[in-house]
Design a protein around this motif. Structure first.
Motif, mmCIF file in Angstrom:
data_model
loop_
_atom_site.group_PDB
_atom_site.id
_atom_site.type_symbol
_atom_site.label_atom_id
_atom_site.label_comp_id
_atom_site.label_asym_id
_atom_site.label_seq_id
_atom_site.Cartn_x
_atom_site.Cartn_y
_atom_site.Cartn_z
ATOM 1 N N TRP A 115 0.827 -1.208 0.000
ATOM 2 C CA TRP A 115 0.000 0.000 0.000
ATOM 3 C C TRP A 115 0.860 1.257 0.000
ATOM 4 O O TRP A 115 0.348 2.362 -0.251
ATOM 5 C CB TRP A 115 -0.920 -0.004 1.218
ATOM 6 N N ASP A 116 2.147 1.109 0.255
ATOM 7 C CA ASP A 116 3.055 2.261 0.278
ATOM 8 C C ASP A 116 3.906 2.361 -0.978
ATOM 9 O O ASP A 116 4.758 3.250 -1.071
ATOM 10 C CB ASP A 116 3.983 2.180 1.499
ATOM 11 N N TRP A 117 3.699 1.471 -1.933
ATOM 12 C CA TRP A 117 4.512 1.495 -3.150
ATOM 13 C C TRP A 117 4.292 2.801 -3.911
ATOM 14 O O TRP A 117 3.171 3.317 -4.002
ATOM 15 C CB TRP A 117 4.154 0.328 -4.059
ATOM 16 N N GLU A 118 5.389 3.313 -4.476
ATOM 17 C CA GLU A 118 5.345 4.522 -5.292
ATOM 18 C C GLU A 118 6.091 4.274 -6.600
ATOM 19 O O GLU A 118 7.018 3.467 -6.654
ATOM 20 C CB GLU A 118 6.005 5.706 -4.573
ATOM 21 N N VAL A 119 5.679 4.974 -7.638
ATOM 22 C CA VAL A 119 6.374 4.920 -8.930
ATOM 23 C C VAL A 119 6.716 6.350 -9.341
ATOM 24 O O VAL A 119 6.032 7.304 -8.952
ATOM 25 C CB VAL A 119 5.522 4.235 -10.019
ATOM 26 N N TYR A 120 7.769 6.471 -10.124
ATOM 27 C CA TYR A 120 8.215 7.793 -10.558
ATOM 28 C C TYR A 120 7.461 8.215 -11.814
ATOM 29 O O TYR A 120 7.420 7.487 -12.802
ATOM 30 C CB TYR A 120 9.718 7.774 -10.834
ATOM 31 N N ASP A 121 6.852 9.393 -11.743
ATOM 32 C CA ASP A 121 6.109 9.939 -12.881
ATOM 33 C C ASP A 121 6.952 11.019 -13.545
ATOM 34 O O ASP A 121 7.198 12.071 -12.961
ATOM 35 C CB ASP A 121 4.778 10.521 -12.384
ATOM 36 N N PRO A 147 1.465 7.243 -6.109
ATOM 37 C CA PRO A 147 1.117 5.887 -5.645
ATOM 38 C C PRO A 147 1.067 4.879 -6.790
ATOM 39 O O PRO A 147 0.709 5.214 -7.921
ATOM 40 C CB PRO A 147 -0.268 6.087 -5.007
ATOM 41 N N TYR A 148 1.432 3.656 -6.482
ATOM 42 C CA TYR A 148 1.423 2.560 -7.451
ATOM 43 C C TYR A 148 0.026 1.954 -7.525
ATOM 44 O O TYR A 148 -0.634 1.747 -6.503
ATOM 45 C CB TYR A 148 2.437 1.492 -7.042
ATOM 46 N N ALA A 176 10.094 -0.055 -11.981
ATOM 47 C CA ALA A 176 10.607 0.002 -10.608
ATOM 48 C C ALA A 176 9.556 0.598 -9.686
ATOM 49 O O ALA A 176 8.765 1.453 -10.085
ATOM 50 C CB ALA A 176 11.884 0.842 -10.547
ATOM 51 N N ILE A 177 9.552 0.125 -8.456
ATOM 52 C CA ILE A 177 8.726 0.712 -7.405
ATOM 53 C C ILE A 177 9.616 1.070 -6.223
ATOM 54 O O ILE A 177 10.702 0.502 -6.052
ATOM 55 C CB ILE A 177 7.584 -0.230 -6.959
ATOM 56 N N ARG A 178 9.132 2.027 -5.427
ATOM 57 C CA ARG A 178 9.866 2.455 -4.254
ATOM 58 C C ARG A 178 8.911 2.471 -3.068
ATOM 59 O O ARG A 178 7.727 2.775 -3.217
ATOM 60 C CB ARG A 178 10.432 3.860 -4.470
ATOM 61 N N PHE A 179 9.435 2.131 -1.888
ATOM 62 C CA PHE A 179 8.614 2.252 -0.687
ATOM 63 C C PHE A 179 9.498 2.605 0.496
ATOM 64 O O PHE A 179 10.701 2.349 0.501
ATOM 65 C CB PHE A 179 7.808 0.967 -0.404
#
Length: 373
Positions: A32-38, A46-47, A55-58
């Motif tokens: 639920w905390d995953w982020e992607v670069y836009d 948010p992912y 790639a994802i970041r959290f």
């Protein structure tokens, strides 16, 4: 027969009890905390399942989840970064448990960012969960072998970078001692009536000056590289960086950008002096600018060595102060250039100010926008 059945029931119950003991107590699902670069907004968002990403970041709060573990379930050929440092690649599908206390000791930070990368990223095949394990489960999981990051590796790389940079300084000084001293004379660089007789003997793009431009670029790149090795705070971001870049690649990129920037600066000064009919100022303007930049690179490199000696404490604790210092230096450089040109040549002040707006102030504002982002 009855005794055999009882024995089998006992074995099955024992196995089940072991399985229950080894089960994970889930504290938080980090999906639920995953982020992607836009790239369009230049921000992390948010992912979602339909997100097209590699790639994802959290973020993991290490203070909140003390004595807990991060459970990662990954397919093969996935790469893991911790604090923008590549630490592991999965040669095969794995389920890995990472002690959050170990991460806290390694990175000395209350929160860290993890990035998971694959060219064909499949979010459904990945788990990132914070769990609690009992004592038997910890023994069953064995020692955590995910992180290969060690302080000695950082120190070795820092020493190598510093030695190479110091060697460049020694070589350049030995091969062109007089020009080296002329460029790096702090007293001459802040005088209003500057003397460039020895420097102007060579054209701006002659080989001796190109060597000093390369030297300047290498020093800035090695300074950023040395600081990046010890970074632990996620709010410290160097300009022009790409998520996941290693310290070496980052340093080479910054060096290339600096070299191109100085050449572009020379072309901008030439174009501006042609436009404003101030051809005679172009050499004094460029060499005043470049000499101050070269002295700044020496100071930055020296401070990067001090930062490395103290394991990155300067950049991690005083990043905002460093940014303010760089902004003040760049602003003071423009003011000094104005007074130098005004002292040597008799121009109308408004005409000179207009020229400096196009060649100094506008590029400087663009740099501030990138640097302070």
């Amino acid at each position: 027969m009855g005794n055999n059945i009882c024995i089998w029931i006992f074995i099955v119950c024992l196995a089940l009890s072991r399985g229950v003991q080894a089960s994970d107590l889930e504290l938080r699902n980090l999906k639920w905390d995953w982020e992607v670069y836009d790239q369009t907004t230049d921000q992390y968002i948010p992912y979602f399942k339909q997100s097209q990403t590699e790639a994802i970041r959290f973020k993991v709060d290490l203070n909140k989840y003390r004595n807990s573990y991060l459970k990662l379930t990954l397919p093969d050929q996935y790469f893991i970064w911790v604090q923008d440092e590549l630490v592991y690649a999965t040669p095969r599908p794995i389920i890995k448990y990472i002690s959050l206390d170990s991460l806290y000791d390694l990175y000395d930070a209350s929160t860290i960012h993890l990035t998971i990368y694959n060219e064909s990223f499949d979010g459904n095949a990945i788990e990132s969960i914070i769990v609690n394990l009992n004592q038997e489960s910890r023994l069953w999981q064995g020692e955590d072998t995910l992180l290969e990051r060690q302080g000695s590796n950082k120190s070795d790389l820092f020493i190598i970078i510093s030695l190479i940079s110091l060697s460049l300084i020694a070589i350049l000084r030995a091969f062109n001692f007089r020009l080296f001293n002329e460029f790096l004379s702090l007293g001459k660089s802040i005088q209003l009536r500057q003397n460039f007789d020895l420097i102007i003997a060579h054209a701006p793009l002659a080989w001796p000056n190109i060597a000093f431009i390369l030297f300047y670029s290498a020093l800035i790149g090695s300074s950023v590289m040395s600081c990046d090795i010890f970074l632990t705070e996620s709010n410290v971001v160097f300009p022009f960086t790409v998520g996941g870049s290693s310290s070496l690649i980052l340093g080479l990129k910054i060096s290339a950008y600096c070299f191109v920037f100085i050449i572009a600066k020379l072309l901008l000064i030439i174009a501006g002096s042609e436009l404003f009919k101030l051809k005679k100022v172009r050499l004094v303007h460029f060499f005043t600018y470049f000499r101050l930049s070269l002295i700044f690179s020496i100071v930055a490199f020296s401070l990067s060595i001090v930062n490395g000696v103290f394991d990155g404490a300067m950049v991690n604790d005083y990043w905002k102060l460093i940014q303010i210092s760089i902004v003040l230096f760049c602003s003071a450089r423009v003011v000094l250039i104005y007074f130098v040109l005004n002292k040597i040549y008799t121009f109308r002040k408004l005409h000179l100010f207009s020229y400096l707006c196009s060649s100094e102030l506008i590029p400087l504002l663009l740099f501030f926008k990138i640097f302070l982002k």
